[in-house]
Design a protein around this motif. Sequence first.
Motif, PDB file in Angstrom:
ATOM      1  N   GLU A 186       0.853  -1.230  -0.086  1.00  0.00           N
ATOM      2  CA  GLU A 186       0.041  -0.088  -0.151  1.00  0.00           C
ATOM      3  C   GLU A 186       0.930   1.254  -0.011  1.00  0.00           C
ATOM      4  OE1 GLU A 186      -2.826  -0.489   3.602  1.00  0.00           O
ATOM      5  OE2 GLU A 186      -1.192  -2.038   4.021  1.00  0.00           O
ATOM      6  N   VAL A 187       0.392   2.267  -0.564  1.00  0.00           N
ATOM      7  CA  VAL A 187       1.082   3.477  -0.414  1.00  0.00           C
ATOM      8  C   VAL A 187      -0.258   4.481   0.019  1.00  0.00           C
ATOM      9  CG1 VAL A 187       2.431   5.508  -1.273  1.00  0.00           C
ATOM     10  CG2 VAL A 187       2.684   3.161  -2.156  1.00  0.00           C
ATOM     11  N   VAL A 188      -0.160   5.125   1.299  1.00  0.00           N
ATOM     12  CA  VAL A 188      -1.125   5.960   1.998  1.00  0.00           C
ATOM     13  C   VAL A 188      -0.296   7.308   2.367  1.00  0.00           C
ATOM     14  CG1 VAL A 188      -2.616   6.077   3.961  1.00  0.00           C
ATOM     15  CG2 VAL A 188      -2.364   3.974   2.763  1.00  0.00           C
ATOM     16  N   PHE A 189      -1.128   8.409   1.954  1.00  0.00           N
ATOM     17  CA  PHE A 189      -0.753   9.723   2.520  1.00  0.00           C
ATOM     18  C   PHE A 189      -1.740  10.320   3.395  1.00  0.00           C
ATOM     19  CE2 PHE A 189       0.568   8.857  -1.946  1.00  0.00           C
ATOM     20  CZ  PHE A 189       2.152   9.564  -1.909  1.00  0.00           C
ATOM     21  N   ASP A 190      -1.164  10.604   4.649  1.00  0.00           N
ATOM     22  CA  ASP A 190      -2.030  11.353   5.604  1.00  0.00           C
ATOM     23  C   ASP A 190      -1.382  12.452   6.493  1.00  0.00           C
ATOM     24  OD1 ASP A 190      -3.320  11.893   8.320  1.00  0.00           O
ATOM     25  OD2 ASP A 190      -4.940  10.923   7.086  1.00  0.00           O
ATOM     26  N   ASP A 191      -1.569  13.501   6.749  1.00  0.00           N
ATOM     27  CA  ASP A 191      -0.785  14.614   7.610  1.00  0.00           C
ATOM     28  C   ASP A 191      -0.360  13.797   8.770  1.00  0.00           C
ATOM     29  OD1 ASP A 191      -1.267  16.277   5.374  1.00  0.00           O
ATOM     30  OD2 ASP A 191      -2.714  17.580   6.536  1.00  0.00           O
ATOM     31  N   CYS A 192      -0.971  13.018   9.333  1.00  0.00           N
ATOM     32  CA  CYS A 192      -0.621  12.463  10.703  1.00  0.00           C
ATOM     33  C   CYS A 192       0.784  11.684  10.688  1.00  0.00           C
ATOM     34  CB  CYS A 192      -1.580  11.440  11.273  1.00  0.00           C
ATOM     35  SG  CYS A 192      -1.529   9.788  10.380  1.00  0.00           S
ATOM     36  N   TYR A 193       1.344  11.396   9.271  1.00  0.00           N
ATOM     37  CA  TYR A 193       2.618  10.636   8.893  1.00  0.00           C
ATOM     38  C   TYR A 193       3.729  11.403   8.723  1.00  0.00           C
ATOM     39  CZ  TYR A 193      -0.690   6.688   8.825  1.00  0.00           C
ATOM     40  OH  TYR A 193      -1.640   5.867   9.098  1.00  0.00           O
ATOM     41  N   SER A 435      -7.006  11.765  -6.107  1.00  0.00           N
ATOM     42  CA  SER A 435      -6.646  11.964  -4.726  1.00  0.00           C
ATOM     43  C   SER A 435      -5.474  11.136  -4.447  1.00  0.00           C
ATOM     44  CB  SER A 435      -7.684  11.475  -3.867  1.00  0.00           C
ATOM     45  OG  SER A 435      -8.020  10.204  -3.664  1.00  0.00           O
ATOM     46  N   PRO A 436      -4.483  11.413  -3.638  1.00  0.00           N
ATOM     47  CA  PRO A 436      -3.301  10.873  -3.543  1.00  0.00           C
ATOM     48  C   PRO A 436      -3.366   9.521  -2.906  1.00  0.00           C
ATOM     49  CG  PRO A 436      -3.197  13.165  -2.371  1.00  0.00           C
ATOM     50  CD  PRO A 436      -4.698  13.035  -2.995  1.00  0.00           C
ATOM     51  N   ASN A 437      -4.505   9.009  -2.139  1.00  0.00           N
ATOM     52  CA  ASN A 437      -4.515   7.682  -1.827  1.00  0.00           C
ATOM     53  C   ASN A 437      -5.064   6.763  -2.617  1.00  0.00           C
ATOM     54  OD1 ASN A 437      -3.456   8.497   0.677  1.00  0.00           O
ATOM     55  ND2 ASN A 437      -5.450   8.548   1.843  1.00  0.00           N
ATOM     56  N   LEU A 438      -6.029   7.181  -3.634  1.00  0.00           N
ATOM     57  CA  LEU A 438      -6.682   6.516  -4.780  1.00  0.00           C
ATOM     58  C   LEU A 438      -6.059   6.636  -6.145  1.00  0.00           C
ATOM     59  CD1 LEU A 438     -10.365   6.894  -3.714  1.00  0.00           C
ATOM     60  CD2 LEU A 438      -8.699   5.117  -2.893  1.00  0.00           C
ATOM     61  N   CYS A 439      -5.260   7.544  -6.158  1.00  0.00           N
ATOM     62  CA  CYS A 439      -4.604   7.715  -7.464  1.00  0.00           C
ATOM     63  C   CYS A 439      -3.677   6.566  -7.835  1.00  0.00           C
ATOM     64  CB  CYS A 439      -3.824   9.161  -7.509  1.00  0.00           C
ATOM     65  SG  CYS A 439      -2.232   8.801  -6.663  1.00  0.00           S
ATOM     66  N   ASP A 440      -3.399   6.517  -9.183  1.00  0.00           N
ATOM     67  CA  ASP A 440      -2.507   5.382  -9.572  1.00  0.00           C
ATOM     68  C   ASP A 440      -1.304   5.441  -8.912  1.00  0.00           C
ATOM     69  OD1 ASP A 440      -1.504   3.553 -11.755  1.00  0.00           O
ATOM     70  OD2 ASP A 440      -0.475   5.327 -12.440  1.00  0.00           O
ATOM     71  N   VAL A 477       0.012 -19.042  -2.974  1.00  0.00           N
ATOM     72  CA  VAL A 477      -0.558 -18.350  -2.119  1.00  0.00           C
ATOM     73  C   VAL A 477      -0.791 -16.865  -2.460  1.00  0.00           C
ATOM     74  CG1 VAL A 477       0.454 -19.448  -0.055  1.00  0.00           C
ATOM     75  CG2 VAL A 477       1.841 -17.732  -1.300  1.00  0.00           C
ATOM     76  N   ALA A 478      -1.923 -16.463  -1.837  1.00  0.00           N
ATOM     77  CA  ALA A 478      -2.363 -14.797  -1.997  1.00  0.00           C
ATOM     78  C   ALA A 478      -2.039 -14.163  -0.747  1.00  0.00           C
ATOM     79  CB  ALA A 478      -3.868 -15.086  -2.670  1.00  0.00           C
ATOM     80  N   ILE A 479      -1.623 -12.946  -0.945  1.00  0.00           N
ATOM     81  CA  ILE A 479      -1.445 -12.138  -0.033  1.00  0.00           C
ATOM     82  C   ILE A 479      -1.782 -10.676   0.038  1.00  0.00           C
ATOM     83  CG2 ILE A 479       0.341 -11.619   1.905  1.00  0.00           C
ATOM     84  CD1 ILE A 479       2.380 -13.434   0.173  1.00  0.00           C
ATOM     85  N   SER A 480      -2.473 -10.139   1.194  1.00  0.00           N
ATOM     86  CA  SER A 480      -2.950  -8.849   1.035  1.00  0.00           C
ATOM     87  C   SER A 480      -2.390  -8.105   2.489  1.00  0.00           C
ATOM     88  CB  SER A 480      -4.405  -8.690   0.724  1.00  0.00           C
ATOM     89  OG  SER A 480      -4.787  -7.167   0.724  1.00  0.00           O
ATOM     90  N   THR A 481      -2.129  -6.746   2.280  1.00  0.00           N
ATOM     91  CA  THR A 481      -1.903  -6.034   3.467  1.00  0.00           C
ATOM     92  C   THR A 481      -2.895  -4.751   3.324  1.00  0.00           C
ATOM     93  OG1 THR A 481      -0.048  -4.454   2.581  1.00  0.00           O
ATOM     94  CG2 THR A 481       0.323  -6.650   3.624  1.00  0.00           C
ATOM     95  N   ASP A 482      -3.578  -4.529   4.735  1.00  0.00           N
ATOM     96  CA  ASP A 482      -4.319  -3.747   4.530  1.00  0.00           C
ATOM     97  C   ASP A 482      -4.616  -2.688   5.888  1.00  0.00           C
ATOM     98  OD1 ASP A 482      -6.057  -3.467   1.967  1.00  0.00           O
ATOM     99  OD2 ASP A 482      -5.974  -5.375   2.339  1.00  0.00           O
ATOM    100  N   CYS A 483      -4.971  -1.637   5.856  1.00  0.00           N
ATOM    101  CA  CYS A 483      -5.358  -0.714   7.134  1.00  0.00           C
ATOM    102  C   CYS A 483      -5.849   0.519   6.719  1.00  0.00           C
ATOM    103  CB  CYS A 483      -4.240  -0.768   8.280  1.00  0.00           C
ATOM    104  SG  CYS A 483      -4.675   0.299   9.753  1.00  0.00           S
ATOM    105  N   ASN A 484      -6.820   0.951   7.197  1.00  0.00           N
ATOM    106  CA  ASN A 484      -7.476   2.376   7.085  1.00  0.00           C
ATOM    107  C   ASN A 484      -7.035   3.060   8.347  1.00  0.00           C
ATOM    108  OD1 ASN A 484      -9.047   4.567   7.285  1.00  0.00           O
ATOM    109  ND2 ASN A 484     -10.265   4.040   5.627  1.00  0.00           N
ATOM    110  N   SER A 485      -6.230   3.850   8.451  1.00  0.00           N
ATOM    111  CA  SER A 485      -5.905   4.582   9.934  1.00  0.00           C
ATOM    112  C   SER A 485      -7.079   5.328  10.481  1.00  0.00           C
ATOM    113  CB  SER A 485      -4.533   5.023   9.921  1.00  0.00           C
ATOM    114  OG  SER A 485      -4.622   6.217   9.209  1.00  0.00           O
ATOM    115  N   ARG A 486      -7.795   6.025   9.481  1.00  0.00           N
ATOM    116  CA  ARG A 486      -8.674   6.937   9.679  1.00  0.00           C
ATOM    117  C   ARG A 486      -9.911   6.075  10.712  1.00  0.00           C
ATOM    118  NH1 ARG A 486      -7.941   8.421   4.756  1.00  0.00           N
ATOM    119  NH2 ARG A 486     -10.087   7.419   4.072  1.00  0.00           N
TER     120      ARG A 486
END
Length: 766
Positions: A186-193, A435-440, A477-486
């Motif tokens: 994942e690549v996530v942008f948020d001011d908290c980081y 938007s930064p979190n959903l863009c390509d 095997v299939a693998i996924s990582t996720d987290c919505n910190s909001r």
Amino acid sequence: MTAQVDRPTLDTVSHAATTPDSEQPWSELGLKEDEYASIREIVGRRPTSAELAMYSVMWSEHCSYKSSKVHFSLWGENTTDEMREKLLVGIGENAGVVDIGDGWAVTFKVESHNHPSYVEPYQGAATGVGGIIRDIMSMGARPIAVMDPLRFGNLHHPDTQRVLPGVVAGVGGYGNCIGLPNIGGEVVFDDCYQGNPLVNALCVGAMRVEDIHLAKASGVGNKVILFGAKTGGDGIGGVSVLASETFDEGGPTKRPAVQVGDPFAEKVLIECCLDLYAAHVVDGIQDLGGAGLSCATSELASNGDGGMQIELDRVPLRDASLRPEEILMSESQERMMAVVEPGKLDEFMAITDRWDVEATVLGEVTDGDHLVITWHGEVIVDVPPRSVAHEGPTYHRPLARPDYLDLLQAGGAATLAKPVDGDGLRSDLLTLLASPNLCDKSWITDQYDRYVLGNTALAMPDDAGVVRVDEETGRGVAISTDCNSRFAKLDPYTGAQLALAESYRNVATAGAVPLAVTDCLNFGSPEDPGVMWQFRESVKGIAEGCKTLGIPVTGGNVSFYNQTGDTAIHPTPVIGVLGVMDDVARRTPSGWKTAGQVIYLLGATRNELDGGEWAHVVHGHLGGLPPKVDLGAEQLLGDILVNASRDGLVDAAHDLSDGGLAIALAEATMRYGVGARIWLDEVCERDGIDAFTALFSESTARVVVSVPRSEEVRFTDMCTARGQVHARIGVVDDETDGLDVQGHFSVGLSDMTDAHTRTLREVFAG
């Protein structure tokens, strides 16, 4: 004439016993006063400088989990015998191992390298990848793929533009040079980081069940061998100290050096280790990561059935000026430690010689119960190894629900202005796509080789990465990582379960049966009662969620002190789920290709916008309560998706998460450039919602699938028989340019693609 350098007198055990009042820099090494007092009580005197170095790094937050381990009983309390059936190695080893069938085992783990990556982005990220790869190697496995969940501050902030390119280059550079595919993240942008970017790295490896190796030093007389790269001054204290302090003026005044990696040396080390395993000459093995030799020696001895004696002056050095305590604290990369029977020593050395890997016998397993380390014949360490490795301080930190939470949860998205017509819906969709979190993210992911080794079946931008394990049967095997910190900020218990649910759903969407969990728990300072409450709630949510889903937590990592001054990051419990597939040839991609196929929405939609991307992007809003978690619905949906994949009933499947149905439809359309006609009337009428909510709600346990017309009856019969909520919402249409949401708006493929792809390239590629 060469100048003489004054060196401090060697601080031996005998010297320490006769100088009890000598001042020691315990505070500068990150120890608390009561911790230093405990060390003196354990060893029965003041510690030597070498012992103090070992305890300081091994009792750091990063290595000892001293603030978090009291909550880990929740894992055991919520792990049933049924969940343990496929679990071959669980929490406590370098990585968890699960049985995936046909005699194959898979090991996987995610860890953090957050603080080093902020200080030195390239090497911090590169050595994070290298370290997690060695964790997988140490279990006896061949690493087969990596992933990288990343989080940064505001996209347009100058420091983000400093950190992100270096981190991405480090992840790609190390993985590409070793020759491992990067299959997701994942690549996530948020001011908290902004002051605390998160660089988490995951690796997965495969082995035969009988080839599992553990970190233990057993058998009196067995030799202890250090092999791999020489030890240098890079990374002294390294991640052990960096990950145990906040970035503020009260932190350490002298930052330890970030480790320096050599991926080509690690590639050779991988092949050397695999040859050693195949020759059955390794009795126990441990990688050298955080805390370096301090960790490897104490953990091997602690996990064994005796003591250990080490001659530290035999360690091959890149820097001859290093003092003993610096050698013990160094986190130089590409090093391993093995325990070998004397009768197998020659064969071990012959294999390391063949690979041109330097190997040195440092000592042996003894019949005592202490770890004894000498320097040119003088004893500088004499300690019970468990006191260093496993019996460090345990803190019951104060917990308090944060005061801000009531006000935050009361301010939901219901009052936000919503689009009033089709033009507004179309505009909001394009805004979200850009938007930064959903863009390509291809500017980032194109720097990673995702197909090297030839076993990658799916990779980004699909919902999960899929890699083949057995080339004969196609098992993988299939693998996924996720987290919505909001979501986790609004409610850490629910937010953690939502991360688990999304990762579980993504694996099932690819057609794999979810099997096991690893987690990387990223939080602020444990000295903040509000942070510790967030942490406890998140752990509880994961543990209880895993019990409901029937999949165990196999291990992971805790990263505290992701905080600048009084400002902590949002709680970010990153969840990785691994699933198994009988044949990766049956994997399900996330985009449709074939005109005429029908599109179904599985799952019910509720008015759930709080914490979601629409509120965040369009209004800059965070408040309310996150979407409802329904793990029973997730299980049912997962079963439907796996069975549909096996039986050829679906050709594409895309989970609904960030941005809701609108983003899922747009991404499924853009994936292969094939359009679709969509109608929302049935869903709106059935669920009692309007078109806006149908498009942008982030209700869980939902997926869109494309179904061949020849299989539509079988598919709907299966859904009906199992009680799966489903609705026919469209058709794949290669004559439709992009998306035609009938009765509301149309948006062309080029408009969506332009909005979606320009954001990162405008910032980083000019």
